[in-house]
Design a protein around this motif. Structure first.
Motif, PDB file in Angstrom:
ATOM      1  N   PRO A   1       0.788  -1.250  -0.038  1.00  0.00           N
ATOM      2  CA  PRO A   1       0.023   0.021   0.250  1.00  0.00           C
ATOM      3  C   PRO A   1       0.957   1.375  -0.029  1.00  0.00           C
ATOM      4  N   ALA A   2       0.400   2.327  -0.526  1.00  0.00           N
ATOM      5  CA  ALA A   2       0.900   3.733  -0.334  1.00  0.00           C
ATOM      6  C   ALA A   2       0.594   4.222   0.858  1.00  0.00           C
ATOM      7  N   LYS A   3      -0.329   3.978   1.395  1.00  0.00           N
ATOM      8  CA  LYS A   3      -0.425   4.324   2.764  1.00  0.00           C
ATOM      9  C   LYS A   3      -0.981   3.292   3.688  1.00  0.00           C
ATOM     10  N   VAL A   4      -0.540   3.419   5.000  1.00  0.00           N
ATOM     11  CA  VAL A   4      -1.069   2.705   6.285  1.00  0.00           C
ATOM     12  C   VAL A   4      -1.298   3.598   7.316  1.00  0.00           C
ATOM     13  N   ILE A   5      -2.581   3.784   7.587  1.00  0.00           N
ATOM     14  CA  ILE A   5      -3.193   4.766   8.535  1.00  0.00           C
ATOM     15  C   ILE A   5      -3.942   3.929   9.690  1.00  0.00           C
ATOM     16  N   CYS A   6      -3.605   4.141  10.790  1.00  0.00           N
ATOM     17  CA  CYS A   6      -3.888   3.289  12.037  1.00  0.00           C
ATOM     18  C   CYS A   6      -4.800   4.293  12.952  1.00  0.00           C
ATOM     19  N   CYS A   7      -5.698   3.895  13.447  1.00  0.00           N
ATOM     20  CA  CYS A   7      -6.458   4.631  14.668  1.00  0.00           C
ATOM     21  C   CYS A   7      -6.102   4.004  15.809  1.00  0.00           C
ATOM     22  N   GLY A   8      -5.732   4.875  16.933  1.00  0.00           N
ATOM     23  CA  GLY A   8      -5.721   4.261  18.344  1.00  0.00           C
ATOM     24  C   GLY A   8      -6.965   4.789  19.049  1.00  0.00           C
ATOM     25  N   LEU A   9      -6.926   4.071  20.365  1.00  0.00           N
ATOM     26  CA  LEU A   9      -8.082   4.460  21.233  1.00  0.00           C
ATOM     27  C   LEU A   9      -9.514   4.161  20.599  1.00  0.00           C
ATOM     28  N   ASN A  10      -9.694   3.159  19.992  1.00  0.00           N
ATOM     29  CA  ASN A  10     -10.949   3.103  19.266  1.00  0.00           C
ATOM     30  C   ASN A  10     -12.032   2.178  19.875  1.00  0.00           C
ATOM     31  N   TYR A  11     -11.439   1.534  21.147  1.00  0.00           N
ATOM     32  CA  TYR A  11     -12.420   0.399  21.711  1.00  0.00           C
ATOM     33  C   TYR A  11     -12.568   1.039  23.036  1.00  0.00           C
TER      34      TYR A  11
ATOM     35  N   GLN B   1     -13.267  12.491  20.723  1.00  0.00           N
ATOM     36  CA  GLN B   1     -14.250  13.102  19.898  1.00  0.00           C
ATOM     37  C   GLN B   1     -13.785  13.186  18.441  1.00  0.00           C
ATOM     38  N   TYR B   2     -12.770  12.804  17.794  1.00  0.00           N
ATOM     39  CA  TYR B   2     -12.046  12.413  16.602  1.00  0.00           C
ATOM     40  C   TYR B   2     -11.348  11.270  16.537  1.00  0.00           C
ATOM     41  N   PRO B   3     -10.998  10.586  15.619  1.00  0.00           N
ATOM     42  CA  PRO B   3     -10.154   9.577  15.413  1.00  0.00           C
ATOM     43  C   PRO B   3      -8.804  10.029  15.890  1.00  0.00           C
ATOM     44  N   THR B   4      -8.109   9.065  16.745  1.00  0.00           N
ATOM     45  CA  THR B   4      -6.717   9.311  17.009  1.00  0.00           C
ATOM     46  C   THR B   4      -5.834   8.446  16.096  1.00  0.00           C
ATOM     47  N   LEU B   5      -5.154   9.172  15.017  1.00  0.00           N
ATOM     48  CA  LEU B   5      -4.375   8.616  14.031  1.00  0.00           C
ATOM     49  C   LEU B   5      -2.863   8.874  13.946  1.00  0.00           C
ATOM     50  N   PHE B   6      -2.507   7.764  13.517  1.00  0.00           N
ATOM     51  CA  PHE B   6      -0.883   7.684  13.227  1.00  0.00           C
ATOM     52  C   PHE B   6      -0.681   6.914  11.944  1.00  0.00           C
ATOM     53  N   ALA B   7       0.523   6.962  11.463  1.00  0.00           N
ATOM     54  CA  ALA B   7       0.795   6.459  10.181  1.00  0.00           C
ATOM     55  C   ALA B   7       1.891   5.166  10.402  1.00  0.00           C
ATOM     56  N   LYS B   8       2.029   4.211   9.367  1.00  0.00           N
ATOM     57  CA  LYS B   8       3.078   3.445   9.254  1.00  0.00           C
ATOM     58  C   LYS B   8       3.786   3.664   7.861  1.00  0.00           C
ATOM     59  N   PHE B   9       4.730   2.968   7.829  1.00  0.00           N
ATOM     60  CA  PHE B   9       5.347   2.765   6.471  1.00  0.00           C
ATOM     61  C   PHE B   9       4.843   1.439   5.888  1.00  0.00           C
ATOM     62  N   ALA B  10       4.885   1.155   4.480  1.00  0.00           N
ATOM     63  CA  ALA B  10       4.752  -0.298   4.245  1.00  0.00           C
ATOM     64  C   ALA B  10       5.817  -1.254   4.660  1.00  0.00           C
ATOM     65  N   ASP B  11       7.026  -0.649   4.871  1.00  0.00           N
ATOM     66  CA  ASP B  11       8.027  -1.451   5.395  1.00  0.00           C
ATOM     67  C   ASP B  11       7.850  -2.224   6.718  1.00  0.00           C
ATOM     68  N   THR B  12       6.698  -1.849   7.365  1.00  0.00           N
ATOM     69  CA  THR B  12       6.396  -2.565   8.584  1.00  0.00           C
ATOM     70  C   THR B  12       5.743  -3.672   8.275  1.00  0.00           C
ATOM     71  N   LEU B  13       5.110  -3.842   7.165  1.00  0.00           N
ATOM     72  CA  LEU B  13       4.062  -5.091   6.917  1.00  0.00           C
ATOM     73  C   LEU B  13       4.826  -6.341   6.658  1.00  0.00           C
ATOM     74  N   ILE B  14       4.310  -7.488   7.249  1.00  0.00           N
ATOM     75  CA  ILE B  14       4.775  -8.920   6.967  1.00  0.00           C
ATOM     76  C   ILE B  14       3.671  -9.662   6.543  1.00  0.00           C
ATOM     77  N   GLY B  15       3.520 -10.829   6.336  1.00  0.00           N
ATOM     78  CA  GLY B  15       2.815 -11.834   6.064  1.00  0.00           C
ATOM     79  C   GLY B  15       2.187 -12.660   7.399  1.00  0.00           C
ATOM     80  N   PRO B  16       0.918 -13.292   6.985  1.00  0.00           N
ATOM     81  CA  PRO B  16       0.372 -13.937   8.163  1.00  0.00           C
ATOM     82  C   PRO B  16       0.951 -15.017   9.123  1.00  0.00           C
ATOM     83  N   THR B  17       2.497 -15.503   8.337  1.00  0.00           N
ATOM     84  CA  THR B  17       2.903 -16.451   9.223  1.00  0.00           C
ATOM     85  C   THR B  17       4.366 -16.031   9.269  1.00  0.00           C
ATOM     86  N   ASP B  18       4.685 -14.810   8.854  1.00  0.00           N
ATOM     87  CA  ASP B  18       6.172 -14.636   8.930  1.00  0.00           C
ATOM     88  C   ASP B  18       6.449 -14.265  10.533  1.00  0.00           C
TER      89      ASP B  18
END
Length: 229
Positions: A8-18, A31-48
């Motif tokens: 993905p070009a963008k990986v955007i995450c929401c904190g404090l959402n439960y 009142q509003y979503p608490t957002l931060f971002a990751k890079f695509a380099d953070t991502l790995i597969g489901p068994t890595d």
């Protein structure tokens, strides 16, 4: 297994959402979503393997990931909902000691090869998070998180609409929707992941991630006082 979506070009995450996670962190309901971002380099597969520093405070955060299926900008809730390609399972592995160094969370969230996503992308006709999908996290077989996606403060369409107000979302972009209560840093005593731990993250109707933690010694190259670089 590999990532079920292109990089993905963008990986955007929401904190404090439960609600229970907001309570355990001592925060107010946002009142509003608490957002931060990751890079695509953070991502790995489901068994890595999840490769982390051997001296970091490594925490788990089971999450529902939303995969964007069409470009949107300034999207209404209905337009955002129509732009959802599908849903995956994710775990927002966090280096809590790095996260707490400043008021900004970014440096504790963006470590390379630490965020498993998968195992598939379930389409909206297959699963409906608003109706309630059980999300669980287990460490070495012990359940540490369990909740339902219907208790999200801001649901998938809310988040896509909100984010699209300030940045264009395109096919393949990921939105991580936040974690339930039960994270390691909020336990008494606090509990963190260690070398060899087996982390399982599961959402009913989507699937299971199974990742082993591998702690390695990393170079210490922090800036020192007087460093002008």
């Amino acid at each position: 297994m590999t990532l079920p979506v292109p990089t993905p070009a963008k990986v955007i995450c929401c904190g404090l959402n439960y609600g229970d996670h907001i309570t355990e962190t001592g925060r107010e309901r946002p009142q509003y979503p608490t957002l931060f971002a990751k890079f695509a380099d953070t991502l790995i597969g489901p068994t890595d393997d999840i490769v982390v520093p051997d001296d970091a405070l490594v925490d788990w955060e089971a999450e529902l990931a939303v995969v964007v299926g069409r470009p949107i900008r300034h999207a209404s809730r209905a337009e955002a909902e129509a732009a959802i390609l599908g849903y995956a399972v994710a775990n927002d592995i966090s280096m809590r000691d790095w996260q707490r160094r400043t008021l900004q969370w970014f440096q504790g969230k963006a470590w390379d090869a630490t965020t498993p996503v998968g195992p598939v992308v379930a389409t909206p006709d297959e699963v409906d998070p608003a109706a309630g999908l059980t999300i669980t996290c287990r460490v070495n077989g012990e359940e540490v998180q369990r909740d339902s996606t219907k208790t999200l403060v801001f649901d998938s369409a809310d988040l896509l609409s909100y984010v699209s107000t300030f940045t264009t979302l395109r096919p393949g972009d990921l939105i991580l929707t936040g974690t339930p209560g039960g994270v390691g840093m909020s336990r008494d005593p606090a509990r963190y992941l260690a070398d060899g731990d087996v982390l399982e993250t599961e959402i009913d109707g989507i699937g299971l991630l199974r990742n082993v933690v591998r702690a390695i010694t990393t170079p210490k190259n922090l800036p020192t006082e007087g460093d002008q670089s």
